[in-house]
Write a protein that holds these residues in place. Structure first.
Motif, short mmCIF file in Angstrom:
data_model
loop_
_atom_site.label_atom_id
_atom_site.label_comp_id
_atom_site.label_asym_id
_atom_site.label_seq_id
_atom_site.Cartn_x
_atom_site.Cartn_y
_atom_site.Cartn_z
N THR A 130 0.84 -1.21 0.00
CA THR A 130 0.00 0.00 0.00
C THR A 130 0.87 1.25 0.00
N SER A 131 1.94 1.26 0.80
CA SER A 131 2.84 2.42 0.81
C SER A 131 3.49 2.60 -0.55
N ASP A 132 3.82 1.49 -1.20
CA ASP A 132 4.41 1.57 -2.53
C ASP A 132 3.43 2.18 -3.53
N GLU A 133 2.17 1.79 -3.45
CA GLU A 133 1.15 2.34 -4.34
C GLU A 133 0.97 3.83 -4.09
N MET A 134 1.00 4.23 -2.83
CA MET A 134 0.86 5.67 -2.53
C MET A 134 2.06 6.44 -3.07
N ILE A 153 4.31 10.04 -7.29
CA ILE A 153 5.23 10.26 -8.40
C ILE A 153 4.46 10.57 -9.68
N ASN A 154 3.33 9.92 -9.87
CA ASN A 154 2.53 10.12 -11.07
C ASN A 154 1.86 11.49 -11.11
N MET A 155 1.78 12.16 -9.95
CA MET A 155 1.16 13.49 -9.91
C MET A 155 1.97 14.49 -10.74
N LYS A 156 3.25 14.24 -10.92
CA LYS A 156 4.10 15.15 -11.68
C LYS A 156 3.87 15.01 -13.18
N ARG A 157 3.41 13.90 -13.63
CA ARG A 157 3.24 13.63 -15.05
C ARG A 157 2.06 14.39 -15.65
#
Length: 521
Positions: free
Chosen positions: A508-512, A517-521
């Motif tokens: 779950t922490s990895d998914e968060m 990280i994807n918010m920057k894309r």
């Protein structure tokens, strides 16, 4: 975000350790004397966001804000609860119950174990057969054990010889009847003449009966009996015959017979248990005589002569044996000269009552061998344990000494005493198994092969007998593992769920993190 990852990792690692312990417990479910382990967790350091503040003015206090950084293994404990007792039928197996361990050695290295699957090796060493380590304890000397010294290897060689030991003492026990019927009259016929002796007139007269000269005896209780053997004395009881087997220096067994006759005596003096002199006391006295004055022919062609001397046993009014003095016999022994049996041909002659008594008497037996050599032997007859109460006659003699023999078997009792049984019938203590106790038994270090060693936190071994430290030993049995399968399965399920939950924290922490990280894309 990284904190939750590390917390999850610590949880996974902690539960993996717990699963390792559970797996080890289950693997050793049938290991003799195995002690199960358990894992306890504790939280690790916490990161402080803000510290606590005290109440001030119009504001109340605030609590600290802290974020935990995961879990750690607090302890891995060894649980020294007793396992079940499993009977094996093997007389060298031992099951120890209580807070203790057996002591074994490998050279100068000392180890401790609950695995009591021991046996004797070719050299008589008492060992753990799986690794040859020697069981420690105290060795006996001629059947006498002392547990005050240092422990040593237990060595009992099969077929161990036992030397012959000459008898030195015969101990008399139990009771000598205080009120036996007294002979008040006897009569016999010599040729055509009948002779009668009665108390008062013929006190102390004695005669021997035979098939050619029967003797009719009247007792103080009114009974009358005719005898064709034995010696009978006016004023005395029938002889109480006591026999015991004894051994000479070569281990040859002989039988000695000692007779006791109650006799009438006057007042006596004795020293009581408090050291006070008691004068003019009533009591009873018994004359001690040999059962035969003739030499005894032995099966090997030798003869044995006995010498006892004149002795008396005196009991006070309470039936207690006393070292008494100053009492006077009321009968003077007189051989009945009208008897057809000459005095020199009598089987034995009653002895006089002496003016004092003692609890110990010396009997001398002298063996005359066919080659002319003699072997004199002194045996102490100890009457100190004998009482004289009414109605029962249970006196019995037991002598020490033994013939030569060899060890044929051993047995072990609940205190760890190893008793040897010899072919000559002797049972003697050969050794005693030592047991060690620690202040903190859980602090011992496991070294494998069901062995432990002392550590800095276990304390020093207190090596004593099992009884001294409150343990008990069950012979011909072994201690089973104390692993509880039902409990281990429950722990395994709980551990599995904990492992899965912490794994989920990581994913779950990895998914968060990936979403961030994807918010920057």
């Amino acid at each position: 975000m990284m904190r939750s990852l590390y917390s999850g990792v610590s949880g996974v690692k902690g539960h993996q350790t717990r699963m390792d312990v559970v797996g080890n417990n289950i693997a050793n479910v049938n290991t003799t004397g195995f002690k199960s382990g358990r894992v306890t967790f504790a939280d690790t350091l916490s990161q402080t966001q803000s510290s606590a503040s005290a109440p001030a003015g119009n504001l109340g206090g605030t609590n600290p804000k802290q974020i935990g950084l995961g879990v750690g293994v607090s302890t891995i404990d060894t649980l020294f609860t007793d396992g079940a007792v499993q009977a094996t039928g093997k007389n060298t197996d031992l099951c120890l119950s209580g807070n203790g361990l057996f002591v074994v050695k490998n050279g100068n290295e000392t180890y401790y174990t609950r695995n009591g699957a021991f046996e004797f090796d070719e050299s008589g060493n008492y060992v753990m057969p799986g690794n040859g380590m020697k069981v420690q304890g105290w060795m006996g000397t001629n059947g006498t054990l002392s547990t005050t010294g240092a422990v040593t290897d237990i060595v009992i060689q099969n077929g161990k010889p036992m030397e012959a030991k000459a008898t030195e003492q015969s101990i008399y026990s139990y009771n000598l009847k205080a009120n036996p019927p007294i002979i008040t009259e006897y009569s016999f016929t010599n040729g055509t003449t009948t002779y009668t002796r009665t108390s008062g007139t013929h006190d102390g007269y004695y005669v021997e009966a035979s098939t050619s000269q029967p003797v009719t005896v009247t007792f103080s209780d009114g009974t009358k009996t005719t005898y064709t053997s034995g010696v009978y004395t006016i004023g005395r009881s029938l002889p109480v015959s006591t026999t015991f087997n004894y051994y000479d220096s070569l281990g040859t067994v002989h039988t000695a017979t000692v007779l006791l006759e109650k006799a009438a005596v006057g007042a006596m003096s004795y020293t009581d248990e408090n050291g006070n002199t008691q004068d003019n006391k009533t009591g009873t006295a018994w004359a001690v005589s040999l059962g035969s004055t003739a030499a005894v022919k032995e099966t090997d062609g030798s003869t044995t002569n006995y010498s006892l001397g004149t002795h008396t046993l005196a009991f006070d009014e309470n039936g207690v044996l006393r070292t008494a003095t100053n009492f006077t016999p009321t009968d003077a022994l007189t051989y009945d000269s009208d008897s057809a049996i000459a005095q020199a041909d009598m089987s034995y002659e009653p002895d006089d009552i002496t003016a004092s008594s003692a609890a110990t008497i010396k009997l001398t037996a002298t063996v005359h061998a066919p080659n002319g050599s003699t072997r004199p032997q002194d045996i102490t007859l100890d009457y100190s344990n004998v009482t004289s109460y009414a109605d029962i006659n249970t006196i019995n003699a037991t002598a020490n000494g033994n013939a030569a023999g060899t060890l044929k078997s051993v047995s072990i009792d609940s205190s760890g005493v190893i008793t040897g049984v010899y072919t000559n019938g002797v049972r003697q203590s050969e050794a005693q198994v030592a047991v060690a106790q620690f202040s903190n038994i859980s602090g011992l270090t496991k070294t494998g092969s069901s062995l432990y060693q002392a550590s800095n936190n276990s304390g020093t071994a207190n090596v004593k007998t099992a009884t001294d430290i409150g343990c008990s030993i069950t012979p011909s049995a072994l201690e089973m593992s104390n692993v509880d399968i039902a409990n281990e399965f429950s722990d395994m399920i709980i551990t599995q769920r904990g492992f899965q939950s912490n794994s989920k924290i990581i994913t779950t922490s990895d998914e968060m993190l990936e979403t961030m990280i994807n918010m920057k894309r």
